[in-house]
Design a protein around this motif. Structure first.
Motif: not given
Ligand code: NAP
Length: 521
Positions: A66-68, A161-163, A196-201, A218-220, A305-307, A353-355
């Motif tokens: 439910s993030y903004p 949760i990052p270590d 900086t993944g799908a949620s963070a952006i 940003q890690r990548s 990675k996911r576009v 925002g670490t997925g």
């Molecule tokens: P994510 O896309 O996996 O992004 C995680 C981010 O955290 C990446 O930038 C990653 O860097 C970084 N990260 C992870 N562990 C780290 C650590 N130990 N230290 C520093 N950086 C770290 O996660 P998310 O953004 O929560 O999204 C997850 C999935 O949810 C998406 O791939 C997508 O499938 C889904 N999603 C979908 C929607 C939608 O609208 N349908 C919206 C949001 C999310 P690296 O890239 O270097 O690993």
């Protein structure tokens, strides 16, 4: 056996099950896949099932996140059920609250309310080979017996949760994007975002204006393309309402457009270079600082990675009070993040925002087969399955969104619909043939795994980046390689011949006797 006799047996067997307190089907989770599975069972006239949900409401990842700024990054015309198309989406890419409301409406419309058991987090399940019954334990202390178990827990519910050393002792507030602390007012705060993944952006642009400063770790870098989003007018909504085929047409067009991306990801990966150039132009349009532009330009191939898609992420990063750090995090000390250059960044709030831990989420469940082997143990050498839905060694256990059925190019709901039909067919056939258990043959599973793993070899996901699609050994047990319509074709029918099937002989005879006895009386 005639249809009416079979129906009688089914009814008698259902009465018997209910008397014994044994459920026919237990579904775990009520996100898209759990609700879809429930709807499919209803459609097939299977009513002896329950949906066990850990939380107090349904919606899965769309309830939790439910993030903004949270919104779908697949067009809602397609990111919805084909059997419950929605004319009222307010935007091309609906915001989270609308998707959540949509799921609750579908749940209600297909009469699943009476099947819901909220506050039931599965804590363990064990298959009793003698009785052919799953013994389920829930963390609220409840125990349930079910003949078939369907995992619909999804992949995105265990926050990663990052270590990071010292993170637990951080002096300010720290939370994960999927557990957003709405009680923490970010106004005027110094905020750090990790990831900086799908949620963070999505949430970074939504909070930037409010905060005093934002430091993004940003890690990548991610490849981010413009988001073709727009508001849908009342007039257009009315048109979809009155002429539903228009909605289906839009859905089909969206499907075909997205499916085209499978060609690039799987077969013509070099074609993505053209799109990479477009993405770099997208960065430069908004970001004026050349150092930031350089940091934001990924060093791996698009698609690995996911576009991502966004129209406001780069504009947010361009703002002066937003810093982009790429040198890594060494530790957290008091109220500061110490980066790997030794620079200290004092902040009030850290947002992760670490997925998510994806496949681990299913493997983490204490689901044991008759030998006491857990899913995690059976997947020690890779998450092997048949069609991502069944596992050799685990009879009467069905998975939704299991291994190798994630997508990098199209709507996950399309895959879910293929799977609910496949599992629905399995359950119907078990009834029709009075089967006590079905278990995919090891040879069938091995052939599927071999084919998938060989098809994955030349895909874009194996082109050298590190992503959550790939495990430590460089294997991909996450994504479906190829077209989704091929998956739908392969999963069009549950083939009994591919399975070890154990008939419910004793019960069948008893049931027939029951029927005969009933007729005599
Ligand atoms: P994510 O896309 O996996 O992004 C995680 C981010 O955290 C990446 O930038 C990653 O860097 C970084 N990260 C992870 N562990 C780290 C650590 N130990 N230290 C520093 N950086 C770290 O996660 P998310 O953004 O929560 O999204 C997850 C999935 O949810 C998406 O791939 C997508 O499938 C889904 N999603 C979908 C929607 C939608 O609208 N349908 C919206 C949001 C999310 P690296 O890239 O270097 O690993």
């Amino acid at each position: 056996m005639g249809a009416s006799q079979s129906d009688n047996i089914t009814r008698t067997s259902r009465r018997k099950n209910q008397a014994e307190g044994i459920l026919d089907v237990a579904i775990i989770g009520s996100g898209f896949s759990g609700i879809g599975m429930g709807a499919e069972l209803k459609k097939r006239g299977i009513n002896d099932f329950r949906i066990f949900e850990k939380a107090a409401s349904a919606g899965g990842t769309w309830r939790d996140n439910s993030y903004p700024g949270c919104a779908c990054d697949v067009e809602s015309a397609l990111y919805s059920f084909s059997f419950a198309q929605n004319p009222s989406w307010s935007r091309g890419f609906a915001p989270q609250a609308e998707i959540q409301q949509y799921l609750e409406k579908v749940l209600h419309d297909v009469n699943l309310d009476e099947h819901m058991c909220y506050g039931h987090a599965l804590s363990g399940a064990r298959f009793d080979a003698q009785e052919k019954i799953w013994q389920l334990k829930f963390s609220n202390g409840q125990r349930v017996q079910a003949r078939k178990l369907v995992s619909a827990i999804g992949a995105l519910h265990l926050p990663n949760i990052p270590d990071i050393r010292g993170l637990n002792d951080f002096k300010g507030e720290v939370f994960h994007s999927a557990q957003w602390r709405h009680d923490v007012d970010l106004t005027g705060k110094r905020v750090a975002v990790i990831g900086t993944g799908a949620s963070a952006i999505q949430f970074v642009p939504a909070i930037t204006q409010q905060v005093k400063s934002l430091t993004l770790f940003q890690r990548s870098a991610a490849w981010v393309l413009p988001k073709p989003d727009r508001a849908i007018s009342k007039l257009e909504q009315g048109l979809y309402e009155t002429v539903p085929p228009l909605m289906s047409l839009r859905r089909a067009a969206t499907y075909l457009r997205l499916e085209g991306r499978a060609l690039a990801f799987n077969y013509f990966t070099s074609a993505l270079k053209v799109v990479e150039a477009q993405a770099v132009r997208h960065i430069k349009k908004y970001v004026k600082d050349p150092v930031k532009v350089q940091k934001l330009t990924p060093d791996y191939h698009m698609g690995c990675k996911r576009v991502l898609i966004s129209n406001d992420y780069y504009a947010a990063i361009n703002r002066e009070h937003v810093a982009l750090e790429t040198c890594g995090i060494e530790r957290v000390n008091g109220n500061a993040i110490i980066d790997s250059n030794g620079v200290s960044h004092e902040v009030d709030v850290i947002i992760l925002g670490t997925g998510f831990k994806t496949l681990d989420a299913v493997a983490a469940l204490d689901i044991r087969n008759a030998d006491g082997q857990t899913l995690a143990e059976s997947w020690e050498n890779g998450a092997q399955s048949h069609l991502g839905c069944m596992l050799s060694g685990f009879p009467n256990f069905f998975l939704l969104l299991g291994p190798n059925t994630g997508l990098g190019h199209n709507s996950q709901v399309y895959m879910i619909e293929s799977q609910i039909r496949y599992i629905g067919d399995a359950l119907s056939k078990m009834r029709q043939h009075s089967l006590a258990s079905v278990e995919v043959k090891e040879s069938v599973q091995a052939k599927f795994v071999r084919q998938i793993q060989s098809r994955l070899k030349n895909t874009i996901w194996q082109s050298g980046c590190q992503s959550w699609y790939i495990n430590d050994k460089g294997e991909n047990w996450t994504l479906w390689p190829g077209f989704t319509f091929v998956y739908r074709y392969l999963s069009r029918e549950f083939k009994l011949g591919n399975h070890h099937c154990v008939p419910r002989n004793v019960e069948k005879v008893a049931a027939v006797l029951d029927v005969v006895e009933g007729e005599l009386i």
